[in-house]
Motif scaffolding. Structure first.
Motif, mmCIF file in Angstrom:
data_model
loop_
_atom_site.group_PDB
_atom_site.id
_atom_site.type_symbol
_atom_site.label_atom_id
_atom_site.label_comp_id
_atom_site.label_asym_id
_atom_site.label_seq_id
_atom_site.Cartn_x
_atom_site.Cartn_y
_atom_site.Cartn_z
ATOM 1 N N VAL A 250 0.839 -1.206 0.000
ATOM 2 C CA VAL A 250 0.000 0.000 0.000
ATOM 3 C C VAL A 250 0.871 1.252 0.000
ATOM 4 O O VAL A 250 0.571 2.234 -0.677
ATOM 5 C CB VAL A 250 -0.981 -0.012 1.196
ATOM 6 N N ARG A 251 1.964 1.221 0.737
ATOM 7 C CA ARG A 251 2.886 2.362 0.752
ATOM 8 C C ARG A 251 3.408 2.622 -0.660
ATOM 9 O O ARG A 251 3.430 3.769 -1.124
ATOM 10 C CB ARG A 251 4.047 2.096 1.709
ATOM 11 N N ARG B 207 0.623 4.120 -2.814
ATOM 12 C CA ARG B 207 0.408 5.544 -2.486
ATOM 13 C C ARG B 207 1.508 6.422 -3.071
ATOM 14 O O ARG B 207 1.225 7.509 -3.581
ATOM 15 C CB ARG B 207 0.328 5.724 -0.977
ATOM 16 N N GLU B 208 2.747 5.964 -2.971
ATOM 17 C CA GLU B 208 3.855 6.731 -3.546
ATOM 18 C C GLU B 208 3.687 6.862 -5.057
ATOM 19 O O GLU B 208 3.897 7.948 -5.617
ATOM 20 C CB GLU B 208 5.195 6.063 -3.212
ATOM 21 N N GLN C 282 0.925 9.393 -5.765
ATOM 22 C CA GLN C 282 1.367 10.780 -5.566
ATOM 23 C C GLN C 282 2.252 11.250 -6.726
ATOM 24 O O GLN C 282 2.155 12.401 -7.164
ATOM 25 C CB GLN C 282 2.113 10.922 -4.234
ATOM 26 N N GLY D 254 -5.917 5.297 -7.260
ATOM 27 C CA GLY D 254 -5.029 4.910 -6.153
ATOM 28 C C GLY D 254 -5.786 4.185 -5.057
ATOM 29 O O GLY D 254 -5.319 3.165 -4.534
ATOM 30 N N TYR D 255 -6.975 4.694 -4.708
ATOM 31 C CA TYR D 255 -7.797 4.017 -3.700
ATOM 32 C C TYR D 255 -8.152 2.600 -4.163
ATOM 33 O O TYR D 255 -8.109 1.653 -3.375
ATOM 34 C CB TYR D 255 -9.084 4.794 -3.422
ATOM 35 N N GLU E 216 -5.228 0.360 -3.749
ATOM 36 C CA GLU E 216 -5.032 0.003 -2.331
ATOM 37 C C GLU E 216 -5.970 -1.129 -1.929
ATOM 38 O O GLU E 216 -5.560 -2.086 -1.275
ATOM 39 C CB GLU E 216 -5.271 1.219 -1.433
#
Length: 162
Positions: A70-71, A74-75, A78, A142-143, A146
């Protein structure tokens, strides 16, 4: 003492010895069954405790993998959002017209509810910029990624039998 009295006394003694033997046997048997039961319960508790420990270890491993993935997602998200102004310029914003109809369909898709019936106002410009659409889509994608990682981790955890 008469023969009948001796016979009755003999029967009483015989019955007494039989009853004593039965009570002793019952007591011994009950104790044996209880000890077997206690051993079975102890074995079951050991099995449950071992399964719980294995489950906890596997859960920690799955969560660790999930959190790491997940990290990364997210990166990446972004990074994509930061790139929107490079790919969708101000000139693109000025040239593109996002009408109210598009906004209605976009919102309906996100809520899962069908859009309202078309109306004349749907043809009018919404004031939403193309770059805002690209940025919002990047956030929502992105969601979704995840959740994809979460479900993949959960499916792996279940497939391993936990």
């Amino acid at each position: 003492m008469t023969f009948i009295q001796k016979s009755l006394l003999g029967l009483a003694l015989l019955f007494g010895f039989f009853a004593l033997g039965m009570a002793t046997g019952w007591h011994y048997g009950a104790g044996r069954v209880q000890s077997q039961w206690d051993l079975a319960i102890a074995d079951a508790e050991k099995t449950v405790n071992k399964a719980q420990l294995n489950n906890a270890v596997a859960t920690v491993q799955v969560v660790t993998k999930y959190v790491d993935k997940v990290r990364i997602v997210r990166e990446q998200g972004q990074t994509i959002i930061k790139e929107v102004p490079i790919y969708v310029t101000q000139e693109n914003d000025a040239a593109a017209v996002i009408n109210n109809g598009f906004v209605s369909v976009w919102n309906a898709a996100n809520s899962g509810n069908p859009p309202d019936a078309p109306r004349a106002a749907d043809a009018q410009t919404s004031g939403v910029k193309l770059s805002e659409v690209a940025e919002q889509h990047s956030i929502e994608a992105g969601y979704c990624r995840e959740v994809e990682q979460q479900l993949t981790a959960l499916q792996g955890w279940l497939a391993d039998g936990y």
